[in-house]
Design a protein around this motif. Structure first.
Motif, PDB file in Angstrom:
ATOM      1  N   GLY A  71      63.335  57.581  13.229  1.00  0.00           N
ATOM      2  CA  GLY A  71      62.222  57.531  12.298  1.00  0.00           C
ATOM      3  C   GLY A  71      61.543  58.870  12.077  1.00  0.00           C
ATOM      4  O   GLY A  71      60.499  58.953  11.459  1.00  0.00           O
ATOM      5  N   ASP A 114      57.256  56.048  20.352  1.00  0.00           N
ATOM      6  CA  ASP A 114      56.790  54.664  20.460  1.00  0.00           C
ATOM      7  C   ASP A 114      57.967  53.753  20.101  1.00  0.00           C
ATOM      8  O   ASP A 114      58.351  53.671  18.931  1.00  0.00           O
ATOM      9  N   LYS A 116      58.227  50.699  19.764  1.00  0.00           N
ATOM     10  CA  LYS A 116      57.896  49.584  18.859  1.00  0.00           C
ATOM     11  C   LYS A 116      58.065  49.976  17.394  1.00  0.00           C
ATOM     12  O   LYS A 116      58.150  49.110  16.528  1.00  0.00           O
ATOM     13  N   LYS A 117      58.123  51.279  17.106  1.00  0.00           N
ATOM     14  CA  LYS A 117      58.227  51.758  15.723  1.00  0.00           C
ATOM     15  C   LYS A 117      59.630  52.223  15.362  1.00  0.00           C
ATOM     16  O   LYS A 117      59.839  52.738  14.270  1.00  0.00           O
ATOM     17  N   LEU A 118      60.596  52.052  16.241  1.00  0.00           N
ATOM     18  CA  LEU A 118      61.957  52.538  15.975  1.00  0.00           C
ATOM     19  C   LEU A 118      62.708  51.612  15.022  1.00  0.00           C
ATOM     20  O   LEU A 118      62.529  50.394  15.066  1.00  0.00           O
ATOM     21  N   PRO A 119      63.563  52.186  14.171  1.00  0.00           N
ATOM     22  CA  PRO A 119      64.371  51.373  13.251  1.00  0.00           C
ATOM     23  C   PRO A 119      65.294  50.427  14.016  1.00  0.00           C
ATOM     24  O   PRO A 119      65.719  50.727  15.126  1.00  0.00           O
ATOM     25  N   GLN A 120      65.615  49.285  13.398  1.00  0.00           N
ATOM     26  CA  GLN A 120      66.421  48.288  14.093  1.00  0.00           C
ATOM     27  C   GLN A 120      67.706  47.941  13.349  1.00  0.00           C
ATOM     28  O   GLN A 120      68.230  46.843  13.486  1.00  0.00           O
TER      29      GLN A 120
END
Length: 151
Positions: A71, A114, A116-120
């Protein structure tokens, strides 16, 4: 340049792929791993990374991959090259009918991210691993462990 599925399948069947793996270490000494969604190594914990595209320089590939995997676009000059590696898999992203061979350029980055903000798109979830935990875990991919052996 992205190939059609049939063209890409032919490439995987007949040649090695060239990729960049991102060994991300936070300031507590933990390593970022994602649980892979796709074959090969589906379900395993693995470092972020991806293929270099045809006519793409290392520098441009690095920025594209850090942007898509983390990101944030990072320059290759901000990373430490840790060496070339080879990954061999019995399957490929479409199935089990032929193998996949990667020539991988490993790069180390120190970043606090963070998770929780990483691409999936490539990984179902992310986790920070301590190096001993990573090396002893059954579900961390063998090729990922090789980045940390003898270090």
């Amino acid at each position: 340049m992205f190939l059609s599925e049939n063209e890409f399948k032919s490439v995987i069947r007949n040649t090695p792929l060239i990729s960049i793996d991102l060994i991300i270490e936070n300031y507590q000494g933990q390593i970022l791993l994602g649980q892979r969604i796709n074959k090969p190594a589906q379900g395993d914990w693995f470092v972020p990374g991806g293929r270099i595209l045809k006519d793409e320089t290392f520098s441009k590939a690095f920025i594209r991959l850090t942007q898509s995997e983390l990101g944030l676009g990072v320059k290759i000059t901000d990373a430490d090259f840790i060496g070339p590696f080879e990954h061999f898999y019995k399957n490929n992203y479409l199935g089990d009918d032929f193998s996949t061979h990667y020539v991988v350029l490993g790069y180390h980055l120190k970043l606090d991210i963070d998770i929780k903000k990483l691409p999936q798109q490539q990984h179902a979830s992310y986790k920070w691993f301590n190096k001993p935990e990573l090396l002893n875990a059954d579900d961390v991919n063998y090729h990922t462990k090789l980045y940390f052996l003898n270090k």
